[in-house]
Design an enzyme around this catalytic site. Structure first.
Site, mmCIF file in Angstrom:
data_model
loop_
_atom_site.group_PDB
_atom_site.id
_atom_site.type_symbol
_atom_site.label_atom_id
_atom_site.label_comp_id
_atom_site.label_asym_id
_atom_site.label_seq_id
_atom_site.Cartn_x
_atom_site.Cartn_y
_atom_site.Cartn_z
ATOM 1 N N LYS A 192 9.864 5.757 -4.782
ATOM 2 C CA LYS A 192 9.084 6.685 -4.918
ATOM 3 C C LYS A 192 7.334 6.649 -4.454
ATOM 4 O O LYS A 192 7.437 5.691 -4.149
ATOM 5 C CB LYS A 192 9.446 7.049 -6.547
ATOM 6 N N TYR A 244 -25.189 5.502 -2.663
ATOM 7 C CA TYR A 244 -25.847 6.882 -4.146
ATOM 8 C C TYR A 244 -26.497 6.588 -5.393
ATOM 9 O O TYR A 244 -25.894 5.228 -5.591
ATOM 10 C CB TYR A 244 -24.548 7.369 -4.027
HETATM 11 C C1 LIG Z 1 9.492 3.987 -11.081
HETATM 12 C C2 LIG Z 1 10.234 3.677 -11.566
HETATM 13 C C3 LIG Z 1 11.285 2.269 -11.834
HETATM 14 C C4 LIG Z 1 10.122 0.952 -10.758
HETATM 15 O O1 LIG Z 1 9.490 0.183 -12.189
HETATM 16 P P1 LIG Z 1 9.005 -0.833 -11.911
HETATM 17 O O2 LIG Z 1 8.411 -1.476 -13.054
HETATM 18 O O3 LIG Z 1 7.332 -0.626 -10.586
HETATM 19 O O4 LIG Z 1 9.667 -1.907 -11.314
HETATM 20 C C5 LIG Z 1 12.127 1.808 -12.080
HETATM 21 N N1 LIG Z 1 13.006 3.488 -12.838
HETATM 22 C C6 LIG Z 1 12.580 5.003 -13.211
HETATM 23 C C7 LIG Z 1 13.168 5.555 -13.478
HETATM 24 C C8 LIG Z 1 10.743 4.908 -12.642
HETATM 25 O O5 LIG Z 1 10.392 5.840 -12.399
#
Ligand SMILES: *Cc1c(COP(=O)(O)O)cnc(C)c1O
Length: 419
Positions: free
Chosen positions: A37, A311
């Protein structure tokens, strides 16, 4: 035209080694659902997704239909298309909105559902296409304590919890009734996401696993037999007994268990596995960081004592100072909270950030790197020579978490395959 020199180098061999390590770390019979994702945590969805599919990943997890469509297209362009062996299932993990059900059907995406409205959208789209019964697989999310997504079930003791549990059970039954044999929907998977996913102390996960188990039993009692159960993230795979408990639950339910690693896949578990994770076996092979974020020195100037930079004049030269300009700022994802706090690596040395980070630029103090010259590579994240800047260090300095540091690397920073 040559590009502005800010880029992220992605190592697919490292990604695939991390993936293989994770495959070897899950309980026997269990599989992985690698999470890609948010542009593969900033690593480039179209680079990482198809590479993982080609390495054997049968599932990939994205946020939403838009990401799913982009991933499906990237996989197809590399010859991994629906209907062919090795084609990954693409799980949409964060909901479904009006107008997206068509894309789900068109591109063979698998939505996580928990609201009756999700099923309404899918059934309407499937009816328009005249899809046969049980032809549209979905995964049902159970809320075991995050109070974010999923059908809420409560597992534990106490009268209040029992009352909440009864209400949750009734809500779950109402949703399960939608999966009658004549429906186009098929309950392929049941999943949850633990609220302790970002820690390694699994005491709370125990009650969450109990809630998940209760929900799975209720689903089976309703006559449904989901083929997949999935739960747990990087920490679940690497930390202690929870993966084994989930595997036992899957065995009892006659289902295959999938675990969903994200951060571990990209190789940022150094801190967790060494210092923080009480379960980590000594000498465990480490996960390798997949991304290095780099830029170049584009300008140099010398300040007299007392002159200021950036800045708000927050950097004041306490000695005659040499400052280097880097063409990367907070619009590229360099966290502004690193102003006067963070470092970059130039010629293998740490160069402190001088003054406030600008939208498109950052000034660094190279007084102690006397050889620094225009064109030198500057490392924002990653290794140079003997030193490295780790994502955990940046996260600590900016008061955030590695996940956010990685996702913040802006879309305008090109992702380049390094090896
Ligand atoms: C992001 C996510 C993961 C992965 O989590 P990590 O801590 O990065 O391994 C797993 N399951 C869901 C539903 C997520 O949204």
């Amino acid at each position: 035209m040559s590009a502005r020199p800010v880029w992220a180098e992605i190592s697919l061999p490292r990604l695939l080694r991390n993936y293989q390590r994770l495959c070897a770390a899950v309980p026997p019979g269990a599989g992985l659902l690698p999470v890609v994702k948010a542009n593969a945590y900033g690593h480039g969805l179209v680079l990482c997704g198809p590479a993982l599919a080609a390495a054997g990943a049968q599932w990939l997890g994205v946020t939403c239909a838009e990401e799913g469509v982009a991933l499906r297209a990237a996989c197809e362009s590399q010859g991994v298309a629906p209907g062919r062996p090795g084609t990954p299932g693409i799980l949409l993990m964060s909901g479904l909105w009006s107008g997206q059900a068509e894309a789900v059907l068109e591109h063979h995406l698998t939505p996580v559902i928990w609201e009756p409205g999700h099923l309404d959208l899918l059934e309407a789209a499937a009816a328009r296409r005249g899809m046969p019964p049980q032809s549209l697989p979905v995964h049902l999310e159970i809320d075991t304590g995050m109070s974010r997504q999923g059908v809420r079930v409560a597992g534990a003791a106490g009268a209040a919890e029992r009352a909440a549990g009864a209400a949750g059970a009734a809500e779950l039954d109402r949703l399960l009734a939608r999966f009658d044999p004549s429906s186009c929907l098929r309950l392929e998977g049941v999943m949850t996401h633990f609220s302790t996913a970002d820690t390694f102390l699994s005491t709370q996960e125990n009650s969450q696993i109990a809630s998940f188990s209760a929900a799975v039993r209720q689903i089976r009692a309703a006559g449904l037999a989901p083929a997949l159960l999935h739960a747990g993230n990087s920490s679940t795979i690497l930390a202690g007994p929870d993966a084994a408990k989930l595997a036992a639950l899957a065995a009892e339910a006659g289902a295959t268990l999938l675990l969903r690693p994200g951060l571990a896949l990209y190789g940022y578990l150094d801190r967790m596995t060494r210092d923080r994770n009480p379960y980590s076996p000594p000498g465990e092979a480490s996960y390798e960081p997949v991304l290095a974020w780099k830029t170049r020195v584009t300008s140099l100037r010398t300040l007299r004592r007392g002159e200021t930079a950036g800045y708000g004049n927050t950097f004041v030269a306490e000695r005659p100072s040499r400052l280097a300009l880097l063409p990367a700022g907070y619009a590229d994802g360099v966290n502004r909270l690193l102003s006067n706090r963070g470092h970059v690596l130039i010629r293998g040395e740490l160069a402190p950030i001088a003054g406030r980070i600008s939208m498109d630029q950052t000034i660094v103090d190279v007084t102690d790197v006397p050889e620094a010259a225009i064109g030198d590579e500057a490392v924002l994240l990653g290794r140079q020579g003997e030193r490295s800047i780790a994502v955990w260090d940046l996260a600590d300095l900016a008061g955030t978490i590695p996940w956010e540091v990685l996702c913040a690397i802006a879309a305008r920073v090109p992702r380049i395959i390094a090896d």
